[in-house]
Design a protein around this motif. Structure first.
Motif, short mmCIF file in Angstrom:
data_model
loop_
_atom_site.label_atom_id
_atom_site.label_comp_id
_atom_site.label_asym_id
_atom_site.label_seq_id
_atom_site.Cartn_x
_atom_site.Cartn_y
_atom_site.Cartn_z
N GLU A 258 1.06 -1.40 0.02
CA GLU A 258 -0.17 0.01 0.08
C GLU A 258 0.96 1.23 0.11
N GLU A 259 0.37 2.13 -0.95
CA GLU A 259 1.44 3.39 -1.00
C GLU A 259 1.08 4.44 0.08
N HIS A 260 2.27 4.99 0.67
CA HIS A 260 2.11 6.26 1.73
C HIS A 260 2.95 7.19 0.97
N HIS A 261 2.93 8.39 1.73
CA HIS A 261 3.85 9.54 1.53
C HIS A 261 3.96 9.90 2.88
N LEU A 262 5.16 9.63 3.67
CA LEU A 262 5.37 10.01 4.84
C LEU A 262 6.52 11.12 5.02
N PRO A 263 6.08 11.90 6.19
CA PRO A 263 7.22 12.90 6.32
C PRO A 263 8.59 12.50 6.89
N THR A 264 9.62 12.99 6.31
CA THR A 264 11.01 12.59 6.81
C THR A 264 11.30 13.41 7.70
N PRO A 265 12.38 12.75 8.56
CA PRO A 265 12.88 11.32 8.48
C PRO A 265 12.03 10.49 9.00
N VAL A 266 12.10 9.14 8.34
CA VAL A 266 11.17 8.01 8.79
C VAL A 266 12.03 7.06 9.41
N GLY A 267 11.87 6.66 10.87
CA GLY A 267 12.35 5.76 11.70
C GLY A 267 11.67 4.04 11.44
N ILE A 268 12.52 3.44 11.25
CA ILE A 268 12.05 2.02 11.16
C ILE A 268 12.57 1.05 12.21
N GLU A 269 11.97 0.46 12.84
CA GLU A 269 12.48 -0.53 13.91
C GLU A 269 11.54 -1.97 14.09
N THR A 270 12.13 -3.02 14.33
CA THR A 270 11.40 -4.17 14.62
C THR A 270 10.63 -4.26 15.92
N ARG A 271 9.47 -4.70 15.80
CA ARG A 271 8.64 -4.92 16.88
C ARG A 271 7.85 -6.37 16.81
N THR A 272 7.20 -6.76 17.85
CA THR A 272 6.33 -8.01 17.57
C THR A 272 4.74 -7.45 17.72
N ALA A 273 4.21 -8.39 16.93
CA ALA A 273 2.80 -8.02 16.84
C ALA A 273 1.85 -8.58 18.11
N ALA A 274 1.04 -7.75 18.33
CA ALA A 274 0.18 -7.98 19.67
C ALA A 274 -0.89 -8.96 19.28
N VAL A 275 -0.86 -10.01 18.27
CA VAL A 275 -1.86 -10.83 18.01
C VAL A 275 -0.84 -12.06 17.61
N ARG A 276 -1.50 -13.17 17.85
CA ARG A 276 -0.93 -14.65 17.45
C ARG A 276 -1.57 -15.00 16.04
N PHE A 277 -0.19 -15.70 15.28
CA PHE A 277 -0.87 -16.20 14.08
C PHE A 277 -0.36 -17.65 13.97
N VAL A 278 -1.40 -18.28 13.38
CA VAL A 278 -1.27 -19.60 13.31
C VAL A 278 -0.28 -20.25 12.31
N THR A 279 0.80 -21.14 12.54
CA THR A 279 1.91 -21.67 11.78
C THR A 279 1.74 -22.94 11.50
N THR A 280 1.97 -23.32 10.47
CA THR A 280 1.92 -24.85 9.84
C THR A 280 3.07 -25.38 9.26
#
Length: 288
Positions: A258-280
Motif C-alpha cells: 500500500e502506497e504512503h507519502h510519509l514526512p521525513t525522516p522515517v524511523g523503522i524498527e522491529t517490533r512483535t505483533a500484539a496478536v498470534r498467527f497460526v503456523t503450519t
C-alpha cells in the motif's frame, strides 16, 4: 461443543491477486467442516472488518484471512490485542506473510494442515515504519514507483503498462534517499527494500538499491518486473534492529503493497505483533 471444535470467522478478498470467487467458496465451505464451525464472514474491503468485541461475543477461536498482503496486514492491524489467532491464507501475488508461517504451501494445504494438527500459534515480528506496521515488507524511495508497473504486468494490463513504466522511469532519477544505521556512515540509494525479521530476536533485512546511468537503471527495472528487487543488481545488503530513512520532505513508501507519502525522516524498527498467527510450517521448512 467438542473440545477439538474451533469456532471460525472468515475474512476474504476474492479480488486479490490469485484469489477468486470459486476459491473463496472453497475456503468458506472448509471453515464450516468438522472440526471447524463457521460463525461469520466478512468480504473485505466491501465490508468493514469485524470488531474484536464481536469476535469475542461469537466465541471465535481463529480468524481465517484469505487474500493478499494488504488484506493480511489490514486484519492484523485491526485485530491487534485480540486474544485469538489469525490464520493467513495465501491469496495474493506475493504472499510474503503466509510464506513466513506456512512455507510455499497452497491455501488448500494450509487449511488441511491447520485443521488436522494441534493448533500452533506464534507472535510475528514486523517492521514499525513511522508508526505503521509492515508485516510483509517495505519499499521506500524513487524505486517504489516501479511497483505500479509490476502490478500491471501481473494483471496483464499491457496498455496501461507503458504509462506506468514512464512514470516509474521519471521517478527513478529523482533525489536519492539515505539510510542511517547507528554511527555508520549514511548510505545513499535510489531505494530501500526492508523485510521483517524471521524471529522476534532477529534483525530487519535491508537492501539498498542504487544505479547511476541509463543502462544500470534499465537493468534494475527489468529485474524488478521479472523477479522483484530481491533479484536486482546494484544491491548492498545489511541488517539492523532499527534504522532511519531521510530524503525529500515527503517520502514515497510502499508498506505491505500500500502506497504512503510519509514526512521525513522515517524511523523503522522491529517490533512483535500484539496478536498470534497460526503456523503450519514443517520442521524441514523451518530449516530452509
Amino acid at each position: 461443543m467438542d473440545a477439538d471444535m474451533k469456532r471460525i470467522w472468515a475474512i476474504t478478498n476474492a479480488a486479490a491477486g490469485t484469489a477468486s470467487e470459486a476459491a473463496e467458496a472453497h475456503v468458506l465451505s472448509f471453515c464450516n467442516r468438522d472440526p471447524w464451525q463457521l460463525q461469520g464472514c466478512t468480504r473485505f474491503p466491501q465490508e468493514a472488518l469485524p470488531a474484536a468485541a464481536d469476535l469475542d461475543t461469537a466465541e471465535v477461536d481463529i480468524v481465517v484471512v484469505f487474500g493478499g498482503d494488504g488484506t493480511h496486514a489490514a486484519a492484523a492491524r485491526h485485530l491487534a490485542g485480540w486474544p485469538g489467532a489469525l490464520l493467513l491464507l495465501p491469496g495474493g501475488t506475493v504472499n510474503l506473510a503466509p510464506k513466513r508461517l506456512h512455507g510455499d504451501a497452497h491455501f488448500i494445504d494450509v487449511l488441511d494442515r491447520a485443521a488436522s494438527q494441534p493448533l500452533s500459534a506464534t507472535p510475528l515480528p514486523f517492521i514499525d515504519v513511522g508508526g505503521i506496521p509492515a508485516y510483509s515488507g517495505l519499499i521506500a524511495g524513487p524505486i517504489a514507483g516501479w511497483v505500479h508497473a509490476r502490478e500491471r504486468v501481473r494483471a496483464g494490463r499491457w496498455r496501461s503498462l507503458v504509462r506506468a513504466v514512464r512514470f516509474a522511469w521519471s521517478l527513478s532519477f529523482t533525489r536519492r534517499i539515505s539510510l542511517s544505521l547507528g554511527v555508520m556512515p549514511r548510505k545513499r540509494a535510489r531505494g530501500i527494500v526492508a523485510s521483517p525479521p524471521r524471529d522476534p530476536d532477529g534483525e530487519i533485512e535491508i537492501a539498498a538499491i542504487d544505479f547511476r546511468g541509463f543502462w544500470s537503471a534499465m537493468s534494475v527495472g527489468i529485474d524488478w518486473l521479472k523477479h522483484g528487487f530481491d533479484g536486482a543488481r546494484g544491491i548492498s545488503r545489511t541488517s539492523a534492529r532499527s534504522a532511519r530513512l531521510a530524503g525529500p520532505a515527503r517520502m514515497r513508501v510502499l508498506i505491505d503493497g500500500e502506497e504512503h507519502h510519509l514526512p521525513t525522516p522515517v524511523g523503522i524498527e522491529t517490533r512483535t505483533a500484539a496478536v498470534r498467527f497460526v503456523t503450519t510450517r514443517t520442521n524441514d521448512e523451518g530449516r530452509e
